[in-house]
Design an enzyme around this catalytic site. Structure first.
Site, PDB file in Angstrom:
ATOM      1  CG  HIS A   6      -0.151   0.296   2.514  1.00  0.00           C
ATOM      2  ND1 HIS A   6       0.550  -0.978   3.199  1.00  0.00           N
ATOM      3  CD2 HIS A   6       0.155   1.244   3.329  1.00  0.00           C
ATOM      4  CE1 HIS A   6       1.148  -0.534   4.351  1.00  0.00           C
ATOM      5  NE2 HIS A   6       0.726   0.903   4.248  1.00  0.00           N
ATOM      6  CG  ASP A  34       1.101   4.877   4.872  1.00  0.00           C
ATOM      7  OD1 ASP A  34       0.807   3.484   5.023  1.00  0.00           O
ATOM      8  OD2 ASP A  34       2.538   4.980   4.780  1.00  0.00           O
ATOM      9  CG  HIS A  42       4.987   1.046   3.136  1.00  0.00           C
ATOM     10  ND1 HIS A  42       4.655   2.239   2.681  1.00  0.00           N
ATOM     11  CD2 HIS A  42       4.269   0.802   4.334  1.00  0.00           C
ATOM     12  CE1 HIS A  42       3.581   2.918   3.440  1.00  0.00           C
ATOM     13  NE2 HIS A  42       3.496   1.870   4.581  1.00  0.00           N
ATOM     14  NE  ARG A  72       2.267   6.420   9.659  1.00  0.00           N
ATOM     15  CZ  ARG A  72       1.543   6.299   8.764  1.00  0.00           C
ATOM     16  NH1 ARG A  72       1.553   5.019   8.191  1.00  0.00           N
ATOM     17  NH2 ARG A  72       0.442   6.966   8.647  1.00  0.00           N
TER      18      ARG A  72
END
Ligand code: OGA
Ligand code: MN
Length: 279
Positions: free
Chosen positions: A97, A99, A254, A269
């Site tokens: 995917h 993000d 990723h 993150r």
């Protein structure tokens, strides 16, 4: 201390040394953004990045984009926690995917800092959407250049999270999250920094081509999702204590490897805001 940028030798990724991440000057920040646009993902080893340094690194590259879904860190709400507990059977981001493609102006990138790692496993794989685009035939490139696609957070975070047991959902995700409206992006974008063409669809968030039904879109999307994950476009990063990775969300996909069942993994993150994207 000079910056050293060493490409991995695969289709994407470079190892960067010679930077103190929490203390970049404007020239160093510009170098990082340019290197991201070129290599797609940057890896930093042996870093001693406290949450304050992680935040300072992000702020030296742009404005922080607080993720609407992941559980925030208790002390630092700018930091999203990507958590796996021993009892969890799936890991966040285990399908290929990118993000935030469901945003009108998709984020520039995310900076992931390893806080707690399993004894083995838990690598992250990255794939170059420059390489995926370049490898298509001229006919397919031309067809895709005429298309736009719908991106939605609803499938992944609405339907997807509703299937999780309540306890797990509340541990790993925010309460009361909301879905934005679906957005439409060109299927081939021009990267805002490098200007290179990028294949911009992904399995988690792209639901159909604009003006097509989901059923009509599925075969071609499925081909692109498989094509983009071809091993020759990928690089697999092995985390170590002190590792930091930053990926550009416009030109990479990723995938988190789900291969450490029964162990804990905790990543911090921070996401940096991006700009509108165009063909
Ligand atoms: C993410 C993500 C991958 C990983 O933070 O967006 O997909 O390996 N993480 O944790
Ligand atoms: Mn992700």
């Amino acid at each position: 201390m000079g910056i050293d940028i060493e490409p991995t030798g695969a289709a994407l990724g470079a190892f960067v040394s010679g930077l103190e991440l929490g203390k970049l000057d404007p020239d160093e920040s510009a170098t990082v953004i340019e290197a991201l646009g070129e290599h797609g993902v940057l890896f930093f080893r042996d870093q001693d990045v406290a949450p304050e340094g992680h935040i300072a690194f992000a702020e030296s590259l742009g404005e922080i984009d607080v993720n609407a879904y992941f559980s925030p860190n208790e002390t630092y709400p700018q930091i999203a926690e990507v958590r796996t507990r021993p009892e969890n059977t799936y890991v966040i981001g285990e399908a290929w995917h990118t993000d935030h493609s469901y945003e009108e102006a998709p984020a520039l990138g995310s900076i992931l800092v390893a806080r707690q790692l399993p004894t083995s496993g838990g690598d992250t794989a990255f794939s170059s959407m420059y390489a995926a685009y370049d490898a298509l035939s001229d006919g397919m490139k031309e067809t895709l250049r005429g298309l736009r696609a719908v991106h939605s957070s609803y499938e992944a975070f609405g339907i997807g999270l509703s299937k999780l047991p309540e306890e797990e959902r509340s541990e790993r995700f925010r309460d009361g999250f909301r879905f934005g409206p679906d957005v439409v992006h060109p299927v081939v974008i021009s990267h805002p920094v490098s200007g290179r063409p990028v294949l911009y669809v992904n399995r988690s968030f792209t639901t159909r081509f604009d003006g097509w039904t989901a059923a009509e879109s599925r075969p071609l999307l499925e081909f692109l999702f498989e094509h983009g994950s071809s091993v020759e476009f990928t690089y697999r990063f092995r985390w170590e204590p002190g590792s930091v990775a930053m990926w550009d969300k416009r030109c990479t996909w990723h995938k988190a490897l789900n291969d450490y069942r029964g162990q804990t993994r905790l990543m911090h993150r921070i996401t940096v805001k991006g700009c509108p994207i165009a063909a």
